[in-house]
Design a protein around this motif. Structure first.
Motif, PDB file in Angstrom:
ATOM      1  N   TRP A  31     -55.484  -8.052  -8.879  1.00  0.00           N
ATOM      2  CA  TRP A  31     -54.273  -7.368  -9.339  1.00  0.00           C
ATOM      3  C   TRP A  31     -54.485  -5.882  -9.166  1.00  0.00           C
ATOM      4  O   TRP A  31     -55.506  -5.334  -9.585  1.00  0.00           O
ATOM      5  CB  TRP A  31     -53.967  -7.714 -10.793  1.00  0.00           C
ATOM      6  N   LEU A  32     -53.534  -5.246  -8.530  1.00  0.00           N
ATOM      7  CA  LEU A  32     -53.618  -3.816  -8.258  1.00  0.00           C
ATOM      8  C   LEU A  32     -52.438  -3.112  -8.911  1.00  0.00           C
ATOM      9  O   LEU A  32     -51.321  -3.646  -8.931  1.00  0.00           O
ATOM     10  CB  LEU A  32     -53.589  -3.563  -6.746  1.00  0.00           C
ATOM     11  N   THR A  33     -52.660  -1.921  -9.417  1.00  0.00           N
ATOM     12  CA  THR A  33     -51.602  -1.123 -10.005  1.00  0.00           C
ATOM     13  C   THR A  33     -51.450   0.147  -9.182  1.00  0.00           C
ATOM     14  O   THR A  33     -52.420   0.872  -8.958  1.00  0.00           O
ATOM     15  CB  THR A  33     -51.926  -0.760 -11.471  1.00  0.00           C
ATOM     16  N   ILE A  34     -50.240   0.404  -8.749  1.00  0.00           N
ATOM     17  CA  ILE A  34     -49.955   1.600  -7.956  1.00  0.00           C
ATOM     18  C   ILE A  34     -49.821   2.789  -8.909  1.00  0.00           C
ATOM     19  O   ILE A  34     -48.970   2.769  -9.796  1.00  0.00           O
ATOM     20  CB  ILE A  34     -48.664   1.424  -7.141  1.00  0.00           C
ATOM     21  N   GLU A  38     -49.318   8.793  -7.066  1.00  0.00           N
ATOM     22  CA  GLU A  38     -49.683   8.633  -5.656  1.00  0.00           C
ATOM     23  C   GLU A  38     -48.661   7.826  -4.877  1.00  0.00           C
ATOM     24  O   GLU A  38     -48.434   8.084  -3.706  1.00  0.00           O
ATOM     25  CB  GLU A  38     -51.063   7.983  -5.530  1.00  0.00           C
ATOM     26  N   GLY A  39     -48.098   6.790  -5.507  1.00  0.00           N
ATOM     27  CA  GLY A  39     -47.086   5.981  -4.831  1.00  0.00           C
ATOM     28  C   GLY A  39     -47.644   4.902  -3.915  1.00  0.00           C
ATOM     29  O   GLY A  39     -46.895   4.217  -3.234  1.00  0.00           O
ATOM     30  N   PHE A  40     -48.976   4.729  -3.902  1.00  0.00           N
ATOM     31  CA  PHE A  40     -49.571   3.671  -3.083  1.00  0.00           C
ATOM     32  C   PHE A  40     -50.921   3.302  -3.646  1.00  0.00           C
ATOM     33  O   PHE A  40     -51.517   4.038  -4.425  1.00  0.00           O
ATOM     34  CB  PHE A  40     -49.713   4.105  -1.613  1.00  0.00           C
ATOM     35  N   VAL A  41     -51.400   2.117  -3.232  1.00  0.00           N
ATOM     36  CA  VAL A  41     -52.750   1.666  -3.587  1.00  0.00           C
ATOM     37  C   VAL A  41     -53.269   0.833  -2.421  1.00  0.00           C
ATOM     38  O   VAL A  41     -52.486   0.236  -1.676  1.00  0.00           O
ATOM     39  CB  VAL A  41     -52.747   0.864  -4.917  1.00  0.00           C
ATOM     40  N   GLU A  42     -54.589   0.819  -2.233  1.00  0.00           N
ATOM     41  CA  GLU A  42     -55.196   0.024  -1.171  1.00  0.00           C
ATOM     42  C   GLU A  42     -56.072  -1.054  -1.785  1.00  0.00           C
ATOM     43  O   GLU A  42     -56.795  -0.802  -2.744  1.00  0.00           O
ATOM     44  CB  GLU A  42     -56.013   0.918  -0.233  1.00  0.00           C
ATOM     45  N   CYS A  43     -56.014  -2.240  -1.207  1.00  0.00           N
ATOM     46  CA  CYS A  43     -56.820  -3.355  -1.691  1.00  0.00           C
ATOM     47  C   CYS A  43     -58.287  -3.098  -1.358  1.00  0.00           C
ATOM     48  O   CYS A  43     -58.613  -2.763  -0.223  1.00  0.00           O
ATOM     49  CB  CYS A  43     -56.357  -4.654  -1.040  1.00  0.00           C
ATOM     50  N   PRO A  44     -59.190  -3.268  -2.351  1.00  0.00           N
ATOM     51  CA  PRO A  44     -60.611  -3.035  -2.079  1.00  0.00           C
ATOM     52  C   PRO A  44     -61.241  -4.094  -1.178  1.00  0.00           C
ATOM     53  O   PRO A  44     -62.291  -3.863  -0.593  1.00  0.00           O
ATOM     54  CB  PRO A  44     -61.252  -3.051  -3.472  1.00  0.00           C
TER      55      PRO A  44
END
Length: 60
Positions: A31-34, A38-44
């Motif tokens: 689960w990722l939270t943007i 920043e308006g974006f997130v990258e999957c690790p």
């Protein structure tokens, strides 16, 4: 041989789940939270980039 760029997906929620796709090409669901600023997130795991569809201005 060239390596494909990581996929970018436009989403409309700030919390999303990424499992890397289907079958053996996937990875454990995370689960990722943007971040709003920043308006974006990258999957690790797979480096897929998730961008919020309507990035709000910084008015908070």
């Amino acid at each position: 041989m060239t390596i494909a760029a990581p996929e970018t997906k436009i989403v409309d929620t700030y919390k999303i789940a990424c499992d890397g796709g289907e079958g053996a090409l996937g990875h454990p669901r995370v689960w990722l939270t943007i971040p709003h600023e920043e308006g974006f997130v990258e999957c690790p795991y797979c480096d897929c980039r998730y961008e919020i569809s309507d990035n709000p201005s910084h008015d908070h």
